[in-house]
Design an enzyme around this catalytic site. Structure first.
Site, PDB file in Angstrom:
ATOM      1  N   SER A  55       0.832  -1.201   0.000  1.00 25.90           N
ATOM      2  CA  SER A  55       0.000   0.000   0.000  1.00 25.90           C
ATOM      3  C   SER A  55       0.863   1.246   0.000  1.00 25.90           C
ATOM      4  O   SER A  55       1.979   1.257   0.550  1.00 25.90           O
ATOM      5  CB  SER A  55      -0.895  -0.002   1.247  1.00 25.90           C
ATOM      6  N   TYR A 103      -2.403  -0.119  10.111  1.00 24.10           N
ATOM      7  CA  TYR A 103      -2.585  -0.705   8.776  1.00 24.10           C
ATOM      8  C   TYR A 103      -1.295  -0.574   7.963  1.00 24.10           C
ATOM      9  O   TYR A 103      -0.812  -1.540   7.370  1.00 24.10           O
ATOM     10  CB  TYR A 103      -3.737  -0.007   8.055  1.00 24.10           C
TER      11      TYR A 103
END
Length: 333
Positions: A139, A164
């Protein structure tokens, strides 16, 4: 790999896609099936967002005779090993993960189980049931509050601003380690704000569309002064398919590489909202709020490696991509 040296995906390949009922997973599986591949899919169908949307995506895939689906969780090591043993995939694409920056602040356990334990199980299966190539989703969040732009895969990424992001950075470290120790060919893909039809309802653009049509105010953080490298989902899928048959060259004893996949043209949040309003034909009521914990001011992908290695550059304009999303959204709604 030099320009023009890349391989094309073989239509006969069997590809195992985790998170196959997810947003990117669905679009990738559909494209692979259209290409002629055999696809094995797995998804736990959790209720992080409306399960009916996942069921809708899955329903468009399951009647295909070259697609096999298993409703299993990556944390179920025994079930995962059985799939590897029975199906013998050539290539694995790991897209399954607990997504969302803000959600990770309230529900950290979910991220450790899905993104750390689940990914470890995938790595172990690739170790014991060898595959040609493991491609996994990282990501853009790994760049944290990086001030240098555009974000390059050579930049330091050791200061994540959300759990995350930390789990995604951990995936990159784990993948490198397994490539180095066990000879697994691995490529990581740092996706930049993916959007499009069949998208995730937890994403800002999806929430904005719902609230605008209901006449409810939308929450605009940092007064709309944020920038995102919005990337249309078809561009992500094309990038993934280009990479699947091309294992990284060995470097320092590991066949491992990371690419950014982004549109390479950041859009200001305020301008993005204006585009969405135009596509929906309705003006949004806006509630301006400060920056939220875990958010970053800007994302901006340096994609030169992608261009050099595959002669590929994501190029869908935001106006075109949002029109396709809103056309789908209005019919789905």
């Amino acid at each position: 790999m030099m320009r023009g040296d890349y391989k094309k995906l073989e239509p006969t390949a069997k590809i195992f896609v985790t998170g196959s009922a997810g947003f990117i997973g669905y679009h990738l599986v559909k494209a692979l099936l259209d290409y002629g591949c055999h696809v094995v899919g797995i998804d736990n169908m959790n209720d992080y967002y409306d399960v009916s949307l996942k069921e809708t995506r899955l329903g468009l895939l399951t009647n295909h005779d070259r697609f096999r689906f298993f409703q299993k969780d990556l944390t179920d090591r025994q079930a995962l090993e059985q799939i590897f043993q029975d199906e013998k995939p050539d290539i694995v694409v790991n897209l399954a993960a607990q997504a969302g920056v803000r959600y990770s602040i309230d529900f950290p356990d979910t991220y450790i189980q899905s993104n750390i334990v689940g990914f470890y199980n995938v790595l172990e299966c690739c170790r014991h049931y060898p595959v040609r190539h493991l491609v996994y989703a990282s990501s853009s969040s790994v760049y944290g509050s990086n001030k240098k732009i555009p974000f390059s895969t050579d930049d330091q990424t050791d200061r994540p601003v959300s759990l995350y992001a930390a789990t995604k950075k951990s995936n990159e470290l784990m993948a490198y380690c397994y490539s180095k120790l066990y000879g697994i060919s691995v490529t990581g893909l740092r996706f930049f704000t993916v959007y499009g039809p069949m998208g995730r309802p937890d994403m800002a653009y999806f929430k904005f569309a719902e609230k605008i049509l209901r006449g409810e105010p939308i929450q605009v953080y940092n007064n709309g002064d944020m920038k995102r490298d919005f990337t249309y989902v078809d561009d992500i899928v094309k990038g993934v398919i280009n990479i699947l048959p091309n294992v990284p060259l060995e470097k320092d004893g590991a066949r491992y590489k990371v690419y950014n996949i982004g549109n390479n043209r950041p859009v200001k949040l305020a301008d993005f909202i204006e585009t969405l309003e135009h596509c929906l034909g309705k003006t949004a009521k806006k509630e301006f709020l400060p920056m939220q914990p875990g958010d970053v001011y800007q994302t901006y992908a340096d994609i030169q490696d992608l261009v050099d290695d595959f002669e590929f550059r994501p190029d869908t304009p935001i106006e075109e991509g949002m029109r396709r999303f809103t056309d789908w959204f209005l019919s789905y709604r």
